[in-house]
Design a protein around this motif. Sequence first.
Motif, PDB file in Angstrom:
ATOM      1  N   SER A  60      -0.786  17.197   0.638  1.00 20.78           N
ATOM      2  CA  SER A  60       0.322  17.649   0.782  1.00 20.78           C
ATOM      3  C   SER A  60       1.043  16.543   2.270  1.00 20.78           C
ATOM      4  O   SER A  60       0.756  16.769   3.262  1.00 20.78           O
ATOM      5  N   PHE A  61       1.870  15.136   2.213  1.00 23.77           N
ATOM      6  CA  PHE A  61       1.999  14.156   2.837  1.00 23.77           C
ATOM      7  C   PHE A  61       3.273  14.386   3.482  1.00 23.77           C
ATOM      8  O   PHE A  61       4.255  14.798   3.377  1.00 23.77           O
ATOM      9  N   THR A  62       3.257  14.288   4.803  1.00 27.15           N
ATOM     10  CA  THR A  62       4.577  14.007   5.675  1.00 27.15           C
ATOM     11  C   THR A  62       4.812  12.945   6.392  1.00 27.15           C
ATOM     12  O   THR A  62       4.644  12.323   6.881  1.00 27.15           O
ATOM     13  N   ARG A  63       6.335  12.279   6.633  1.00 24.26           N
ATOM     14  CA  ARG A  63       6.821  11.463   7.117  1.00 24.26           C
ATOM     15  C   ARG A  63       6.627  11.656   8.790  1.00 24.26           C
ATOM     16  O   ARG A  63       7.248  12.132   9.351  1.00 24.26           O
ATOM     17  N   ASN A  64       6.009  10.417   9.350  1.00 26.31           N
ATOM     18  CA  ASN A  64       5.322  10.322  10.572  1.00 26.31           C
ATOM     19  C   ASN A  64       5.176   9.423  11.624  1.00 26.31           C
ATOM     20  O   ASN A  64       4.286   8.131  11.122  1.00 26.31           O
ATOM     21  N   ALA A  65       6.691   8.821  12.176  1.00 27.30           N
ATOM     22  CA  ALA A  65       6.420   7.456  13.056  1.00 27.30           C
ATOM     23  C   ALA A  65       5.656   6.550  12.187  1.00 27.30           C
ATOM     24  O   ALA A  65       5.163   5.589  12.501  1.00 27.30           O
ATOM     25  N   GLY A  66       6.614   6.500  10.772  1.00 28.37           N
ATOM     26  CA  GLY A  66       6.615   5.222   9.658  1.00 28.37           C
ATOM     27  C   GLY A  66       4.985   5.293   9.045  1.00 28.37           C
ATOM     28  O   GLY A  66       4.759   4.620   7.973  1.00 28.37           O
ATOM     29  N   ALA A  67       4.494   6.420   8.709  1.00 28.15           N
ATOM     30  CA  ALA A  67       3.404   6.379   8.249  1.00 28.15           C
ATOM     31  C   ALA A  67       3.879   7.896   7.296  1.00 28.15           C
ATOM     32  O   ALA A  67       4.315   9.088   7.727  1.00 28.15           O
ATOM     33  N   PHE A  68       3.063   8.131   6.276  1.00 31.74           N
ATOM     34  CA  PHE A  68       2.763   9.340   5.655  1.00 31.74           C
ATOM     35  C   PHE A  68       1.701  10.023   6.319  1.00 31.74           C
ATOM     36  O   PHE A  68       0.437   8.878   5.944  1.00 31.74           O
ATOM     37  N   VAL A  69       1.104  10.989   6.762  1.00 37.60           N
ATOM     38  CA  VAL A  69      -0.094  12.009   7.395  1.00 37.60           C
ATOM     39  C   VAL A  69      -0.354  13.092   6.204  1.00 37.60           C
ATOM     40  O   VAL A  69       1.128  13.662   5.930  1.00 37.60           O
ATOM     41  N   ALA A  70      -1.320  13.563   6.540  1.00 34.85           N
ATOM     42  CA  ALA A  70      -1.989  14.979   5.648  1.00 34.85           C
ATOM     43  C   ALA A  70      -3.161  15.154   6.723  1.00 34.85           C
ATOM     44  O   ALA A  70      -4.099  13.851   6.941  1.00 34.85           O
ATOM     45  N   LYS A  71      -3.416  16.140   6.956  1.00 40.74           N
ATOM     46  CA  LYS A  71      -4.371  17.514   7.504  1.00 40.74           C
ATOM     47  C   LYS A  71      -5.761  16.805   5.964  1.00 40.74           C
ATOM     48  O   LYS A  71      -5.598  17.107   4.927  1.00 40.74           O
ATOM     49  N   ALA A  72      -6.840  16.550   6.393  1.00 36.87           N
ATOM     50  CA  ALA A  72      -7.942  16.260   5.711  1.00 36.87           C
ATOM     51  C   ALA A  72      -9.214  16.187   5.997  1.00 36.87           C
ATOM     52  O   ALA A  72      -9.251  15.856   7.116  1.00 36.87           O
ATOM     53  N   ALA A  73     -10.342  17.593   6.023  1.00 35.23           N
ATOM     54  CA  ALA A  73     -11.190  18.117   6.792  1.00 35.23           C
ATOM     55  C   ALA A  73     -11.969  17.299   5.820  1.00 35.23           C
ATOM     56  O   ALA A  73     -12.895  18.053   4.932  1.00 35.23           O
ATOM     57  N   LEU A  74     -12.620  16.171   5.631  1.00 35.05           N
ATOM     58  CA  LEU A  74     -13.781  15.689   4.591  1.00 35.05           C
ATOM     59  C   LEU A  74     -15.020  15.734   5.027  1.00 35.05           C
ATOM     60  O   LEU A  74     -15.603  15.223   5.600  1.00 35.05           O
ATOM     61  N   GLN A  75     -16.017  16.297   4.444  1.00 33.86           N
ATOM     62  CA  GLN A  75     -17.241  16.406   4.200  1.00 33.86           C
ATOM     63  C   GLN A  75     -17.678  14.778   3.671  1.00 33.86           C
ATOM     64  O   GLN A  75     -17.689  13.795   3.566  1.00 33.86           O
TER      65      GLN A  75
END
Length: 70
Positions: A38-53
Amino acid sequence: RGELRLVFTDAKGQPAPVADLNVLLGRTTEAKDDSRPSFTRNAGAFVAKAALQPGKWMMHVEARAQDGTL
């Protein structure tokens, strides 16, 4: 950092307006780790939390403009 950051720009390097964003994140070899962050707009970017192995990952991105084009 545990996040994904996407930035969309036009041919002149200016921010491109995005009306709809759909992202599939997963491993290249199996579907059990697939997710749709789930992406949200933040300072001109789309950001999502992700903990990738560690390992190989793929991201399929569909960004739709306000006029309906992908």
